[in-house]
Scaffold this active site. Structure first.
Site, PDB file in Angstrom:
ATOM      1  N   ARG A 196     -10.997 -10.841  -2.179  1.00 37.77           N
ATOM      2  CA  ARG A 196     -10.742 -10.208  -0.875  1.00 37.77           C
ATOM      3  C   ARG A 196     -10.465  -8.718  -1.091  1.00 37.77           C
ATOM      4  NH1 ARG A 196      -6.298  -7.014   1.335  1.00 37.77           N
ATOM      5  NH2 ARG A 196      -6.311  -7.255   3.587  1.00 37.77           N
ATOM      6  N   VAL A 197     -11.127  -7.876  -0.347  1.00 41.16           N
ATOM      7  CA  VAL A 197     -10.880  -6.439  -0.409  1.00 41.16           C
ATOM      8  C   VAL A 197     -10.398  -5.991   0.960  1.00 41.16           C
ATOM      9  CG1 VAL A 197     -11.988  -4.195  -0.668  1.00 41.16           C
ATOM     10  CG2 VAL A 197     -12.542  -6.033  -2.261  1.00 41.16           C
ATOM     11  N   GLY A 198      -9.316  -5.223   0.982  1.00 40.03           N
ATOM     12  CA  GLY A 198      -8.773  -4.743   2.251  1.00 40.03           C
ATOM     13  C   GLY A 198      -9.330  -3.389   2.629  1.00 40.03           C
ATOM     14  N   GLY A 230      -5.047  -4.686   6.519  1.00 46.63           N
ATOM     15  CA  GLY A 230      -6.321  -4.009   6.295  1.00 46.63           C
ATOM     16  C   GLY A 230      -7.430  -4.503   7.194  1.00 46.63           C
ATOM     17  N   THR A 284      -1.599   2.032   6.084  1.00 38.23           N
ATOM     18  CA  THR A 284      -0.986   0.912   5.375  1.00 38.23           C
ATOM     19  C   THR A 284      -0.879  -0.247   6.367  1.00 38.23           C
ATOM     20  OG1 THR A 284       1.245   1.660   5.952  1.00 38.23           O
ATOM     21  CG2 THR A 284       0.393   2.386   3.829  1.00 38.23           C
ATOM     22  N   GLY A 285      -0.685  -1.443   5.854  1.00 40.74           N
ATOM     23  CA  GLY A 285      -0.559  -2.594   6.748  1.00 40.74           C
ATOM     24  C   GLY A 285      -1.798  -3.475   6.690  1.00 40.74           C
ATOM     25  N   THR A 310       0.798  -1.227   0.000  1.00 39.65           N
ATOM     26  CA  THR A 310       0.000   0.000   0.000  1.00 39.65           C
ATOM     27  C   THR A 310       0.832   1.279   0.000  1.00 39.65           C
ATOM     28  OG1 THR A 310      -1.691  -1.119   1.313  1.00 39.65           O
ATOM     29  CG2 THR A 310      -1.886   1.252   1.154  1.00 39.65           C
TER      30      THR A 310
HETATM   31  N1  GLY Z   1      -3.659  -2.235   3.632  1.00 43.99           N
HETATM   32  C1  GLY Z   1      -3.765  -2.999   2.486  1.00 43.99           C
HETATM   33  C2  GLY Z   1      -4.601  -4.193   2.594  1.00 43.99           C
HETATM   34  O1  GLY Z   1      -4.769  -4.746   3.673  1.00 43.99           O
HETATM   35  O2  GLY Z   1      -5.108  -4.630   1.584  1.00 43.99           O
END
Ligand code: GLY
Length: 370
Positions: free
Chosen positions: A248-250, A274, A271-272, A220
């Site tokens: 999968r959506v973060g 999600g 970031t990190g 990210t």
């Molecule tokens: N922060 C990015 C994700 O978890 O997709």
């Protein structure tokens, strides 16, 4: 992101404690210096966005142009082209944008085949009544605007995906179908096995690919830009969790989690992991804290404390988790924070306030040495 990098820096200047709150009602930076901040992988993005803001560009156009550099960079394996793919070897991207001056937002989730999803998120914002379009619909929408589907895998990301498949034979393999806690055991790199399975791949790439296999990146870039008039916008874009279940959506395309901008207050992003951020609506949590008069530094720590509560403040579990928050207030004050750090080793974020981009220290919730 980020690729879970820890930055080793001397102790001087390592700010790790909660800063003092500023009075409520911080005023826009009108007539002051513009500021752009981003995750650690955003040095070039900040420089590009700052150059455009100084030339009078809109703040959202500026931050999108900044992150486009990272989206198009095949060497950043967590964003855009060259991002690590899903379980089936297909790259799926998430992105969102928020335009402060008009209080509008746009987002795409799990879009395939388009190198610059941030631009598609802006098209959603500019040309539809919707905020978010996902999957096949998002690709069709991009194609309607003249974008062509491309293969986003590079040799490097394809090799990493194959190494992840290979890693499934090992007990320490990352597995989407168990809990986060069950995925925390590391396995030593089986170089002999990898060398024989991938004779044409160099050892450095194999060692990196193994680390990505057992500790998949969440990647990210988040970028927030403020101009001299006090206008603010933001963007977050990612290839998301490597080896994820398709679809999968973060947090990155979720308005209020991966990004939130309120032109009266400021902006925040993340970031990190999600799945941690979505559960605390980090972007909105931080902006709302700043609205109450909490400083950006305290606001990111407040969001990190909420993440910590998800695991009852169990530091043994939290030690293995990676999340960063970024905050930029409309008076130009900014901060970023991560769960962990020490006075000698801490994460950093990118800042540009008119000169060269630089890294500044993230504050952290837990001190590894405590
Ligand atoms: N922060 C990015 C994700 O978890 O997709």
């Amino acid at each position: 992101m980020m690729n879970r990098r820890e930055w080793m820096i001397g102790s001087a200047g390592a700010a790790a404690t909660i800063g003092s709150a500023v009075p409520a009602g911080a005023q826009p930076s009108g007539g002051k210096k513009p500021v752009v901040i981003a995750s650690a992988n955003g040095m070039a993005a900040c420089a590009k966005a700052m150059q455009m803001i100084q030339s009078g560009a809109d703040t959202l156009d500026a931050v999108i142009a900044g992150v486009n550099i990272v989206e198009l960079d095949p060497n950043d394996t967590s964003v855009g082209y060259g991002g690590l793919p899903n379980e089936e070897g297909v790259v799926e991207l998430d992105a969102c944008v928020m335009h402060g001056p008009t209080r509008r937002a746009g987002s795409v989730g799990a879009i395939q085949g388009i190198k610059t999803p941030s631009k598609i998120a802006k098209l959603v914002m500019d040309h539809t009544t919707h905020v978010m379009i996902v999957g096949e619909g998002a690709l069709k929408f991009a194609e309607a605007y003249g974008y062509q589907k491309e293969d986003l895998l590079t040799d490097k990301s394809r090799t990493a995906w194959l190494v992840w498949k290979e890693s499934l034979r090992s007990p320490g393999a990352f597995n989407n179908w168990v809990s986060m806690q069950q995925n925390l055991s590391a396995a030593a790199t089986p170089m002999k096995q990898l060398r024989s399975a991938f004779p044409n791949v160099d050892e450095g790439t194999l060692a990196w690919a193994w680390q990505m296999a057992i500790h998949p990146t969440y990647g990210t870039i988040n970028c927030l830009g403020l101009n001299a008039k006090g206008e603010i916008s933001g963007v977050t874009t990612t290839s998301g969790l490597a080896w994820k279940i398709p679809g999968r959506v973060g947090d990155s395309p979720i308005i209020g989690a991966g990004l939130f901008v309120d032109p009266d207050v400021g902006g925040a992003g993340s970031t990190g992991v999600g799945e941690l951020n979505i559960r605390v609506a980090g972007g909105h949590t931080i902006v709302d804290a700043m609205r109450r008069g909490v400083s950006p530094k305290e606001a990111v720590l407040e969001a990190l404390k909420r993440v910590s509560k998800l695991y009852n403040d169990d530091q043994a579990i939290l030690d293995k988790l990676d999340i960063e928050f970024y905050a930029l207030r409309i008076d130009g004050e900014h901060a970023a924070g991560s769960l962990w750090g020490t006075h000698r080793s801490y994460k950093v974020y990118s800042v540009n306030d008119g000169g060269e981009s630089r890294h500044e220290a993230c504050v952290f919730l837990y001190n590894k040495q405590s």
